[in-house]
Design a protein around this motif. Structure first.
Motif, mmCIF file in Angstrom:
data_model
loop_
_atom_site.group_PDB
_atom_site.id
_atom_site.type_symbol
_atom_site.label_atom_id
_atom_site.label_comp_id
_atom_site.label_asym_id
_atom_site.label_seq_id
_atom_site.Cartn_x
_atom_site.Cartn_y
_atom_site.Cartn_z
ATOM 1 N N GLU A 73 -44.730 41.642 -51.778
ATOM 2 C CA GLU A 73 -46.113 42.024 -52.037
ATOM 3 C C GLU A 73 -46.176 42.832 -53.326
ATOM 4 O O GLU A 73 -45.467 43.826 -53.471
ATOM 5 N N ILE A 74 -47.038 42.405 -54.236
ATOM 6 C CA ILE A 74 -47.270 43.119 -55.489
ATOM 7 C C ILE A 74 -48.735 43.568 -55.447
ATOM 8 O O ILE A 74 -49.640 42.744 -55.520
ATOM 9 N N LEU A 75 -48.951 44.869 -55.339
ATOM 10 C CA LEU A 75 -50.291 45.366 -55.068
ATOM 11 C C LEU A 75 -51.049 45.730 -56.347
ATOM 12 O O LEU A 75 -50.512 45.669 -57.451
ATOM 13 N N LEU A 76 -52.273 46.122 -56.174
ATOM 14 C CA LEU A 76 -53.277 46.354 -57.211
ATOM 15 C C LEU A 76 -52.724 47.019 -58.475
ATOM 16 O O LEU A 76 -52.114 48.083 -58.409
ATOM 17 N N ASP A 77 -52.927 46.366 -59.629
ATOM 18 C CA ASP A 77 -52.663 46.933 -60.959
ATOM 19 C C ASP A 77 -51.195 47.241 -61.246
ATOM 20 O O ASP A 77 -50.889 47.960 -62.208
ATOM 21 N N ALA A 78 -50.278 46.716 -60.465
ATOM 22 C CA ALA A 78 -48.856 46.887 -60.785
ATOM 23 C C ALA A 78 -48.510 46.060 -62.026
ATOM 24 O O ALA A 78 -49.090 45.004 -62.267
ATOM 25 N N VAL A 79 -47.524 46.548 -62.790
ATOM 26 C CA VAL A 79 -47.069 45.843 -63.990
ATOM 27 C C VAL A 79 -45.564 45.629 -63.879
ATOM 28 O O VAL A 79 -44.801 46.582 -63.728
ATOM 29 N N LEU A 80 -45.136 44.375 -63.977
ATOM 30 C CA LEU A 80 -43.725 44.020 -63.913
ATOM 31 C C LEU A 80 -43.271 43.558 -65.281
ATOM 32 O O LEU A 80 -43.851 42.639 -65.864
ATOM 33 N N GLY A 81 -42.217 44.178 -65.809
ATOM 34 C CA GLY A 81 -41.706 43.849 -67.125
ATOM 35 C C GLY A 81 -40.979 42.508 -67.143
ATOM 36 O O GLY A 81 -40.765 41.875 -66.107
ATOM 37 N N GLU A 82 -40.580 42.088 -68.334
ATOM 38 C CA GLU A 82 -39.903 40.805 -68.490
ATOM 39 C C GLU A 82 -38.632 40.751 -67.642
ATOM 40 O O GLU A 82 -37.865 41.695 -67.586
ATOM 41 N N ARG A 83 -38.461 39.628 -66.987
ATOM 42 C CA ARG A 83 -37.286 39.319 -66.175
ATOM 43 C C ARG A 83 -37.067 40.309 -65.031
ATOM 44 O O ARG A 83 -35.950 40.480 -64.549
ATOM 45 N N ALA A 84 -38.119 40.996 -64.615
ATOM 46 C CA ALA A 84 -38.013 41.816 -63.406
ATOM 47 C C ALA A 84 -37.801 40.901 -62.206
ATOM 48 O O ALA A 84 -38.376 39.813 -62.129
ATOM 49 N N PHE A 85 -36.971 41.338 -61.273
ATOM 50 C CA PHE A 85 -36.598 40.512 -60.117
ATOM 51 C C PHE A 85 -36.970 41.275 -58.855
ATOM 52 O O PHE A 85 -36.428 42.344 -58.581
ATOM 53 N N ILE A 86 -37.900 40.711 -58.087
ATOM 54 C CA ILE A 86 -38.372 41.339 -56.851
ATOM 55 C C ILE A 86 -37.909 40.479 -55.683
ATOM 56 O O ILE A 86 -38.324 39.325 -55.547
ATOM 57 N N CYS A 87 -37.045 41.028 -54.842
ATOM 58 C CA CYS A 87 -36.452 40.240 -53.758
ATOM 59 C C CYS A 87 -37.387 40.142 -52.551
ATOM 60 O O CYS A 87 -38.419 40.806 -52.474
ATOM 61 N N SER A 88 -36.995 39.324 -51.596
ATOM 62 C CA SER A 88 -37.831 39.014 -50.439
ATOM 63 C C SER A 88 -38.177 40.273 -49.648
ATOM 64 O O SER A 88 -37.347 41.143 -49.432
ATOM 65 N N GLY A 89 -39.426 40.359 -49.242
ATOM 66 C CA GLY A 89 -39.892 41.455 -48.397
ATOM 67 C C GLY A 89 -40.151 42.757 -49.112
ATOM 68 O O GLY A 89 -40.607 43.720 -48.484
#
Length: 200
Positions: A73-89
């Motif tokens: 889950e990526i919630l309101l107004d979050a910013v993920l930089g280049e090649r950021a890796f978000i794993c399951s859950g």
């Protein structure tokens, strides 16, 4: 607002899943076409991958090469930089900043307004409190708790199950043993080792 347009009408198979290619303002996004929830105000760079059952809120920005695994889950107004890796859950809270090449592992939680610097690694089942700052290259192991408005300095290493309490500051390059409890505001030495005793 992102303008979505399908640019391929053929299903693509990759990693045992079924995906369809959509256009985005900066290039292509690979989006899994089962139970994905994406707010129309979210924006994506080129070569972003979004897995099954992912939820992405309004105002979210995922930069080039971002990878969001199933159930995250990526919630309101979050910013993920280049090649950021978000794993399951994993859950990325509102207003959070995730840096270049950062890894957020399975079921980790990054609280509202927190910052995770470039090349940092947040371990499985760890929690970063609201407003906390994890600087560049920090390595956080499994099951760690980082308190509200705390700061973890550049290149620090936090052992499995350690607890950094609210408003604590961990010095650049510090090493926190597994199970350590850090509660004082400053840590003057590069390493703290106390066999699971509380630092006060």
């Amino acid at each position: 607002m992102t303008s979505w347009k399908i640019i391929s009408d053929q299903w693509k198979r990759w990693r045992m899943g079924i995906y369809i290619i959509y256009s985005s303002p900066e290039g292509e996004c690979l989006v899994m076409e089962r139970r994905v929830r994406i707010d129309p105000d979210a924006n994506f760079g080129a070569r972003v991958f979004i897995g099954d059952c992912v939820s992405i809120g309004a105002g979210v920005i995922i930069k080039r090469g971002g990878f969001i695994d199933e159930g995250a889950e990526i919630l309101l107004d979050a910013v993920l930089g280049e090649r950021a890796f978000i794993c399951s859950g994993a859950v990325i809270g509102p207003g959070t900043q995730i840096g270049l090449n950062a890894f957020i592992l399975k079921n980790a939680i990054v609280g509202p307004g927190a910052t995770v610097g470039p090349d940092a690694r947040i371990g499985q089942d760890s929690e970063i409190g609201p407003g906390a700052t994890v600087e560049r290259g920090v390595q956080i192991e499994q099951g760690v708790s980082i308190g509200r408005d705390s700061t973890i300095g550049v290149g620090a290493k936090i052992g499995r199950g350690a607890i950094v309490k609210d408003y604590a500051n961990v010095r650049d390059g510090a090493v926190i043993d597994p199970g350590e409890i850090v509660s004082r505001p400053f840590m003057p030495w590069p390493e703290i080792r106390s066999d699971r005793k509380s630092v006060v």
